[in-house]
Design a protein around this motif. Structure first.
Motif, short mmCIF file in Angstrom:
data_model
loop_
_atom_site.label_atom_id
_atom_site.label_comp_id
_atom_site.label_asym_id
_atom_site.label_seq_id
_atom_site.Cartn_x
_atom_site.Cartn_y
_atom_site.Cartn_z
N HIS A 79 1.05 -1.18 -0.02
CA HIS A 79 0.00 -0.08 -0.06
C HIS A 79 0.80 1.09 0.00
O HIS A 79 0.50 2.19 0.65
CB HIS A 79 -0.78 -0.02 1.16
CG HIS A 79 -1.85 -1.30 1.18
ND1 HIS A 79 -2.44 -1.60 2.39
CD2 HIS A 79 -2.32 -2.19 0.18
CE1 HIS A 79 -3.22 -2.80 2.23
NE2 HIS A 79 -3.07 -2.95 1.01
N ASP A 155 -7.90 0.96 -3.16
CA ASP A 155 -7.94 2.27 -2.71
C ASP A 155 -7.58 2.15 -1.34
O ASP A 155 -8.62 2.51 -0.56
CB ASP A 155 -9.13 2.87 -3.29
CG ASP A 155 -8.91 4.53 -2.89
OD1 ASP A 155 -7.57 4.98 -2.70
OD2 ASP A 155 -9.90 5.03 -2.82
N PRO A 157 -6.63 3.25 2.37
CA PRO A 157 -6.65 4.76 3.20
C PRO A 157 -5.51 5.43 2.97
O PRO A 157 -4.37 4.97 2.98
CB PRO A 157 -6.79 4.44 4.40
CG PRO A 157 -7.58 3.08 4.56
CD PRO A 157 -6.95 2.16 3.39
N GLY A 158 -5.47 6.64 2.38
CA GLY A 158 -4.40 7.71 2.20
C GLY A 158 -3.55 7.30 0.78
O GLY A 158 -2.69 8.28 0.72
#
Length: 205
Positions: A79, A155, A157-158
């Motif tokens: 991520h 997607d 977070p952030g």
């Protein structure tokens, strides 16, 4: 990063994917400049990635001829994506995925099916080395191309803030290699780099 392929051209003969060497870097840089004019990365960046994970760097070339394509990949944090055109001192200790940094082909060989063999080779070697997933950042509307290679858009977070420098259409994608839907944490996993093909990904196939 990942780019969408252009129109098919007459394929060149005698080509195959092989391990990248330092002697290939000038050609790789030229291919990247053509494929990613809005996402510049210089020779020093590619030399850095090659030194970090040589087993994850490949070129498409004929015997005794300059490369007409390349792939660069290395272990990276899940991520997350490295900033463009930056040098990395080491593979992160929390590396948990194989990050496909770049896949690009020169115009004469685009659309001729050369992307799939090296992507599947990367996936096979990453799976054998114990990496649970490949990840990349798709740019220039390349998401449909990567979906055909088994990647899906996610997607976390952030993530939007992390991808801001890649452009409005950039998206983070993942291809699971183990059949599990989650990436387990891998603290201190840098030793798993040995023998593995490595990723962060733009693509111009």
């Amino acid at each position: 990063m990942a780019f969408q392929g252009g129109p098919a051209r007459q394929p060149l003969s005698g080509l195959d994917w092989r391990t990248m060497t330092v002697a290939d870097l000038d050609a790789v840089t030229t291919i990247a400049a053509v494929g990613f004019p809005d996402h510049f990365e210089g020779r020093a960046c590619f030399e850095n990635r090659l030194s970090l994970n040589p087993s994850g760097c490949f070129v498409l070339a004929g015997e005794g001829t300059a490369p007409v394509g390349y792939l660069v990949a290395y272990p990276w944090t899940a991520h997350a994506a490295p900033a463009l055109d930056t040098l990395i001192s080491a593979i992160p200790d929390d590396a948990a995925v194989m990050y496909l940094h770049d896949l690009a082909l020169a115009p004469p060989v685009r659309g001729a099916g050369w992307s799939r063999p090296v992507v599947e080779r990367l996936a096979q070697e990453a799976r054998a080395a114990g990496w649970p997933a490949l990840t990349l950042v798709a740019v220039n509307d390349a998401a449909p191309f990567w979906e055909r290679h088994g990647f899906v858009v996610i997607d976390p977070p952030g993530m939007a803030d992390k991808l801001a420098s890649y452009g409005a259409d950039a998206c983070y994608m993942i291809r699971h290699l183990t059949g599990q839907g989650e990436i387990p944490p891998q603290p201190g996993s840098r030793h798993r780099q040995e023998g593995a093909a490595g990723p962060y990904a733009r693509v111009r196939p």
